[in-house]
Scaffold this motif. Sequence first.
Motif: not given
Lengths: 525, 162
Positions: B86, B143-147, B140
């Motif tokens: 996402r 469930d893992r967020l990336h910046g 995302q």
Amino acid sequence: MNAVTVRVFVPRDAAARSVGADEVAERIAAAAATAGRTVEVVRTGSRGMLWLEPLVEVETPAGRVGYGPVAPEEVDGLVAAGLLDATPEGLGLVEDLPWMRRQQRLTFARVGVVDPLSADDFEAHGGYAGLRAALAMEPAAVVEEVVSSGLRGRGGAGFPTGIKWRTVLGATADIKFVCCNADEGDSGTFADRMLIEGDPFTLIEGMTIAAHAVGATEGYVYLRSEYPEAVETLSAAIEIARARGWLGERILGSELTFDLHVRVGAGAYICGEETSMLESLEGKRGMVRAKPPIPALEGLFGRPTVVNNVLSLATVPTILAGGAAAYAAYGMGRSLGTNVFQLGGNIARGGIVETAFGITLGELVEDLGGGAASGRPVRAVQVGGPLGAYVPTTQFDLPMDYESFAAAGAMVGHGGIVVFDDTVDMSSMARFAFSFCAEESCGKCTPCRVGAVRGVETIDRIRAGEDRSKNLVLLDDLCELMTDGSLCAMGGLTPLPVRSALRHFGEDFGVPATTTTGSTDGGTA
Amino acid sequence: MFMTTDVTDLAAVRAEHVRHIATTLRDVRGPLIPILHAVQEDLGHVDQADVPVIADVLNLSVAEVHGVVTFYRDFRRAPGGRTTVRVCQAEACQAVGAEALGEHAKRRTGVGFGATTSDGAVTLDEVFCLGNCALGPAVQVGDRLHGRVTPARLDALLGEAR
């Protein structure tokens, strides 16, 4: 060989993890093992200096020394250079960094400092002092303490929290509820998430105080599904709290019974609106309810319900622990206490700034935030989320205060500040405001459901230069209708970003700007 | 000799699973959304055939359950890809190039937002705010967020997902 255990702190906050904090923590443990050193890597929340993430802190007798941003591949070199003895060039003591020294951290006092799931750590850092003080008082006295602190709803509306509680306390019912609105869907806001991930027991404590104050026995935290880490942390904290006797019957040995549950949202922005959130908690479509009746009298399942934002509830413990007067000594006018401002978007130093109301927008964006990350000039900032106004740099002298912002045709909202540089097309942002509203409208009232769609079409015509002056009149008329006729803030405030963009950046719509000075012109221009 | 599994058997197994979830959660307050989350978690999506089963357990009309399933963006009506990616398209990420990143993701996967690649590996979608507004563009994966996701970083993440 040094046999003393060195404590090293690495955030477990989702934002820090999003730029490699987990890998950094693993590398530190591995490098220490290789060097024959004993380390305890404590995973904390984030200090909120997000541009420094992953921020590693090493405990020394003088305090914690910071290093950041640390890339995973830099860890071995830093450890070899003496990171575990805090000898290499770092940032110095974290508490002494200018960004930290400018702040007054009350709500966020423990975030980034403690292990979020250590109940002992929480108590050692002043946890439950607020609840203990509250339990020694009559419920009505707790309510009056919150009233006199001046605390206003941090979710955006700014309604006095204590007044809401007084209404619930005065209501008679077989059961009352405390509901925490953690559906933090506004772009540019992340303080709820960071509080929950960094210090969840404070939220539990605040909700328990609310329960005591109004006579509630059951609480719900409505937490958005986009925040899986927060869901995990809060659920774990609730289990720990139950095991410690902090939830359930006879809390801290008192007569108070209160239990708490997490409910996960399902991707609907509108559920951040309180009545829509209540519908969702009841298992229904998130359709906005007409008010009255107000939720304080007929809320969840028709029972008297406290509905507060995460930060409002998480601020209550510090008010009860330190007294209302101490809290109200911060701030200005009718905006008392501190607020947790969030700097995001195109910003050099983004993150959390908790400070007394009254700091200016310019101080936040320029002094603390360092301007745009791109190095280009800042052109506009949106304050208060997708439903907040776009503010030009000529208004950077505005103090962060509910009334000052309202007088300038803007709003403080949840305290989120999103920065855009001079490459932004403001007619595109105005169009986005309408299209977002069209996408997220619950559909119950016509001004919002249909108005948002017509708004997109009208802006498209204006941008294409089609009957521009006529369509500008039509747009203004549409905005007025949505403002006056919508059931809730979704349709009612969508005109705010649109009108402010048009007013301050008219050239992007092919018309000259009506206001280019820094004056605080009328809100309904 | 060989074994066959009748389609009706599979449907019956699924219905039994859904009924078990709904029955287990029936007594929590406002059980419908927790049930729908649990069904999707276990079975990948909320099928049209699940709706009458849930309605029956909760003593609701099929229309009421259908209305809830279709209101919320999270609930999928058909199976998704093995990994959901996402890309945040909200204002704060737009300020640092989220739209271009979204277009890049569509080109790379060959699908639009809300669609799944033909090999079933990735469902691509947009999302409005992941709470990583100071470290955008945010993405995302599961469930893992990336910046601070650059197009190159997104390619690497998509590569890991396939």
